[in-house]
Design a protein around this motif. Structure first.
Motif, short mmCIF file in Angstrom:
data_model
loop_
_atom_site.label_atom_id
_atom_site.label_comp_id
_atom_site.label_asym_id
_atom_site.label_seq_id
_atom_site.Cartn_x
_atom_site.Cartn_y
_atom_site.Cartn_z
N THR A 172 75.03 -26.31 -36.89
CA THR A 172 73.64 -26.74 -36.72
C THR A 172 72.90 -26.73 -38.05
N PHE A 173 73.09 -25.68 -38.83
CA PHE A 173 72.40 -25.58 -40.12
C PHE A 173 72.85 -26.68 -41.07
N ALA A 174 74.17 -26.87 -41.19
CA ALA A 174 74.69 -27.88 -42.11
C ALA A 174 74.23 -29.28 -41.73
N THR A 175 74.31 -29.60 -40.45
CA THR A 175 73.91 -30.94 -40.02
C THR A 175 72.41 -31.14 -40.14
N SER A 176 71.64 -30.07 -39.98
CA SER A 176 70.19 -30.19 -40.10
C SER A 176 69.78 -30.47 -41.54
N VAL A 177 70.46 -29.83 -42.49
CA VAL A 177 70.18 -30.10 -43.90
C VAL A 177 70.46 -31.56 -44.22
N VAL A 178 71.64 -32.04 -43.82
CA VAL A 178 72.00 -33.43 -44.09
C VAL A 178 71.11 -34.39 -43.31
N ALA A 180 67.97 -33.91 -42.17
CA ALA A 180 66.62 -33.94 -42.72
C ALA A 180 66.57 -34.76 -44.00
N ALA A 181 67.58 -34.60 -44.86
CA ALA A 181 67.64 -35.39 -46.09
C ALA A 181 67.79 -36.87 -45.78
N THR A 182 68.59 -37.19 -44.76
CA THR A 182 68.78 -38.60 -44.39
C THR A 182 67.47 -39.22 -43.91
N TYR A 183 66.73 -38.50 -43.09
CA TYR A 183 65.45 -39.01 -42.62
C TYR A 183 64.45 -39.16 -43.77
N ALA A 184 64.49 -38.22 -44.72
CA ALA A 184 63.59 -38.33 -45.87
C ALA A 184 63.89 -39.60 -46.67
N LEU A 185 65.17 -39.92 -46.85
CA LEU A 185 65.53 -41.14 -47.56
C LEU A 185 65.15 -42.39 -46.76
N LEU A 186 65.38 -42.34 -45.46
CA LEU A 186 65.04 -43.49 -44.63
C LEU A 186 63.53 -43.75 -44.60
N SER A 187 62.75 -42.68 -44.71
CA SER A 187 61.29 -42.85 -44.69
C SER A 187 60.79 -43.62 -45.91
N LEU A 188 61.59 -43.63 -46.99
CA LEU A 188 61.20 -44.37 -48.19
C LEU A 188 61.38 -45.87 -48.03
N ALA A 189 62.27 -46.26 -47.10
CA ALA A 189 62.60 -47.67 -46.96
C ALA A 189 62.20 -48.24 -45.61
N HIS A 190 61.54 -47.44 -44.79
CA HIS A 190 61.20 -47.89 -43.44
C HIS A 190 59.79 -47.43 -43.11
N SER A 191 58.99 -48.33 -42.56
CA SER A 191 57.62 -47.97 -42.19
C SER A 191 57.62 -47.20 -40.88
N GLY A 192 56.52 -46.50 -40.62
CA GLY A 192 56.41 -45.73 -39.38
C GLY A 192 56.47 -44.24 -39.64
N SER A 193 56.36 -43.47 -38.56
CA SER A 193 56.32 -42.01 -38.63
C SER A 193 57.75 -41.46 -38.65
N ILE A 194 58.33 -41.40 -39.82
CA ILE A 194 59.71 -40.95 -39.96
C ILE A 194 59.79 -39.59 -40.65
N ALA A 195 58.89 -39.34 -41.61
CA ALA A 195 58.91 -38.07 -42.33
C ALA A 195 58.55 -36.93 -41.38
N PRO A 196 59.08 -35.71 -41.61
CA PRO A 196 58.78 -34.59 -40.72
C PRO A 196 57.35 -34.10 -40.86
N ASP A 197 56.86 -33.39 -39.84
CA ASP A 197 55.60 -32.67 -39.92
C ASP A 197 55.91 -31.37 -40.65
#
Length: 248
Positions: A172-178, A180-197
């Motif tokens: 769970t920890f390892a996949t959460s790190v990867v 969260a990083a994936t969502y952070a990268l996707l938020s740079l190239a995709h509009s909408g509420s993607i970044a975490p609170d």
């Protein structure tokens, strides 16, 4: 913190029980709720893992198989979540359909165990890796890390809770790190509420950090049947919670 104390001894991070609260109480938008849950796991995970490591419970092939299987799955799940399936309704039904019968079966089997001659053997290594890959995809889509699914499934297949819990939390920890990083990268190239609170994820994660350590410290002192009952009850409660949420 209280959720993590109860869930850490059986290999569940507790994020699955926070997700409905984030959606209904804190009004975290979709799909930002998924990386927020992953952020919680990143902050809370080291608490339980530190304790399990001190007890020597993180050694062994099961930890490696779960981590290596779930990591590519969570990346794929994050991409699917952002570009194909932004709505939570379908996944609530899927989680309910899986966890309700699984949790009920685990409770029944604990209260009325099968005779030793007909008990199922532990799953083969390849089966564990494939299961971890599938769970990683689901975890990346829904932000639940995977331990809440891997734990009941593996314990139901005959693996002791004391062996499953640290491996599931490490995964769970390892996949959460990867994830969260994936969502952070996707938020740079995709509009909408993607970044975490960030505030919510960090606040909940700090409570989970302390609760996870306390829960992992309690686990060696708890009997296996009690741990199996707790895991089955959590799985059933999770399935019922998501079934009610999906049908509203």
């Amino acid at each position: 913190m209280l959720i993590a104390v109860v869930t850490a001894p059986v290999g569940v991070s507790g994020a699955v029980f926070l997700l409905p609260v984030q959606l209904s109480v804190f009004a975290v938008p979709n799909p930002a709720v998924t990386p927020t849950n992953l952020l919680y796991n990143v902050v809370a995970g080291p608490g339980a893992l530190l304790r399990y490591r001190r007890d020597g419970a993180l050694a062994g092939p099961l930890v490696r198989r779960l981590v290596l299987g779930t990591l590519p799955g969570v990346v794929l799940g994050a991409v699917i979540r952002v570009f194909a399936l932004p709505g939570p309704g379908v996944f609530r039904l899927l989680v309910a359909a899986l966890m309700l019968p699984l949790g009920g079966w685990l409770i029944v089997r604990t209260l009325r165990p099968a005779p030793p001659e007909i008990r199922r053997p532990e799953p083969a290594p390849r089966t564990v890796t494939r299961l971890a890959l599938a769970v990683g995809v689901v975890g990346g889509i829904y932000g639940i890390g995977g331990g809440s699914i891997l734990g009941p499934v593996l314990v139901g297949r005959g693996v002791p809770v004391s062996k499953v819990a640290p491996a599931a939390l490490a995964s769970t920890f390892a996949t959460s790190v990867v994830g969260a990083a994936t969502y952070a990268l996707l938020s740079l190239a995709h509009s909408g509420s993607i970044a975490p609170d960030w505030f919510l994820g960090l606040s909940c994660g700090l409570g989970g950090l302390l609760g996870g350590y306390l829960g992992a410290r309690l686990q060696p002192h708890l009997p296996e049947p009690l741990l199996r009952l707790v895991l089955g009850t959590l799985a059933t409660a999770l399935g019922a919670l998501y079934a009610v949420s999906a049908l509203r």
